[in-house]
Write an enzyme that holds these catalytic residues in place. Structure first.
Site, short mmCIF file in Angstrom:
data_model
loop_
_atom_site.label_atom_id
_atom_site.label_comp_id
_atom_site.label_asym_id
_atom_site.label_seq_id
_atom_site.Cartn_x
_atom_site.Cartn_y
_atom_site.Cartn_z
N HIS A 37 0.84 -1.21 0.00
CA HIS A 37 0.00 0.00 0.00
C HIS A 37 0.88 1.25 0.00
O HIS A 37 2.07 1.19 0.27
CB HIS A 37 -0.91 0.02 1.23
CG HIS A 37 -0.17 0.19 2.53
ND1 HIS A 37 0.55 -0.83 3.12
CD2 HIS A 37 0.00 1.27 3.34
CE1 HIS A 37 1.13 -0.40 4.23
NE2 HIS A 37 0.81 0.89 4.39
N ASP A 54 0.37 5.13 1.91
CA ASP A 54 -0.43 5.55 3.06
C ASP A 54 -1.59 6.47 2.65
O ASP A 54 -1.41 7.42 1.87
CB ASP A 54 0.47 6.28 4.08
CG ASP A 54 1.49 5.34 4.71
OD1 ASP A 54 1.19 4.14 4.84
OD2 ASP A 54 2.59 5.81 5.06
N HIS A 98 4.70 0.25 0.11
CA HIS A 98 5.46 -0.48 1.13
C HIS A 98 4.59 -1.53 1.79
O HIS A 98 3.37 -1.49 1.70
CB HIS A 98 6.04 0.49 2.17
CG HIS A 98 5.01 1.34 2.86
ND1 HIS A 98 4.51 2.49 2.30
CD2 HIS A 98 4.36 1.20 4.04
CE1 HIS A 98 3.62 3.04 3.11
NE2 HIS A 98 3.50 2.27 4.17
N ARG A 105 5.26 6.78 13.62
CA ARG A 105 5.21 7.38 12.28
C ARG A 105 4.60 8.77 12.33
O ARG A 105 3.57 8.97 12.97
CB ARG A 105 4.36 6.50 11.34
CG ARG A 105 4.41 6.97 9.89
CD ARG A 105 3.53 6.11 9.01
NE ARG A 105 2.22 6.71 8.81
CZ ARG A 105 1.16 6.08 8.31
NH1 ARG A 105 1.25 4.81 7.97
NH2 ARG A 105 0.01 6.70 8.15
FE LIG Z 1 1.91 2.29 5.66
#
Ligand SMILES: [Fe+2]
Length: 286
Positions: A103, A105, A257, A273
């Protein structure tokens, strides 16, 4: 401070040295890092012993930050930080199988993020790598017929399908009425014309792309499957093996990723993140 940017074995990944993110960076350094990011798509910085405040301050040098639709994973003391942890951490619910599929983000929003900056806090001794796919290379390697087929077409993205699938398996909390209302279909061109590099990238992902507009279901599913398999070709992939206090920054517009498996019973894997808002609506490639 002298910044050194060295390409790894992969053409879209560089390791950066000579930068200490626990210190305030001067404008020249930030400019160099930004250029290195556009030139390489993925930057790796090792041994960065930074606090959450420093992580946030560094990330803000590249743009405004955005949160996440699932508030359970935002760090209560620093809601700009999304906690990806199989144990839960700092009052955040554990996340099982986080990002274990290809995917980019938050493409289920009208303006998907520009990039994400991930800090490895606790990493398993084996597995739990992050794989990254170079979507510039994936686009470039498509045959002319496929390029012609996808050029100017839009795909539909939505978070709902992925989330409900995980929730039914007991791996996500039941979504709230507010979340369900928020998760509407959005459209993005399949060929992204990158606003900073000017290059074309393939922009579909297994996580959130649910259909290609203008094709019937079977055609759409078959084409998406073909594009996913093509994008995951080994020559387009970089596998990041985490060390504690690694920082990895990825350009979300031209990479995908996914996380690899590890022994989650035995080992903790906790990452923080930050996510930087996108600034421009994607445009179909000319
Ligand atoms: Fe991600």
């Amino acid at each position: 401070m002298t910044v050194s940017v060295t390409r790894t074995g992969k053409t879209f990944v560089a390791e950066v040295e000579g930068v200490d993110l626990s210190e305030a960076l001067d404008d020249v350094t930030v400019k160099e890092l930004r250029q290195a990011w556009w030139d390489n798509s993925i930057l790796v910085l090792r041994d960065q012993h930074i606090s959450d405040d420093q992580h946030i301050a560094f990330s803000r040098q590249f743009g405004e930050l955005q949160g996440h639709t699932v508030k359970d994973w935002l760090l209560p003391t620093h809601p700009e930080i999304l906690v990806l942890s199989n144990r839960g951490c700092g009052g955040v619910k554990p996340l099982e199988n986080g990002g274990a599929y290809w995917h980019s983000d938050i493409t289920y929003q009208t303006v998907p993020p520009m990039g994400s900056i991930l800090h490895g806090l606790t990493v398993p001794p084996e597995g739990g790598d992050t794989l990254y796919a170079d979507m510039y290379a994936a686009y470039d390697a498509l045959d002319d017929e496929t390029k012609e087929l996808i050029d100017g077409r839009n795909a539909i993205h939505n978070y709902k399908h992925r989330y409900l699938m995980m929730a039914e398996g007991g791996r996500r909390p039941t979504p709230t009425a507010e979340q369900l209302a928020e998760w509407q279909d959005v459209e993005h061109p399949i060929v992204l014309h990158h606003p900073d590099s000017g290059r074309k990238a393939l922009f579909v992902n297994e996580g959130f792309t649910i259909a290609i507009k203008g094709l019937d279901n079977d055609e759409s599913d078959a084409l998406l499957q073909r594009l996913y398999e093509h994008s995951a070709r080994p020559d387009f992939i970089y596998a990041h093996k985490w060390r504690t206090d690694d920082i990895v920054m990825w350009d979300n517009r031209c990479t995908m990723h996914r996380a690899t498996s590890y022994d989650a019973e035995k080992h903790e894997r906790t990452m923080h993140r930050t996510t930087i808002k996108g600034t421009a609506r994607r445009q179909a490639a000319a």
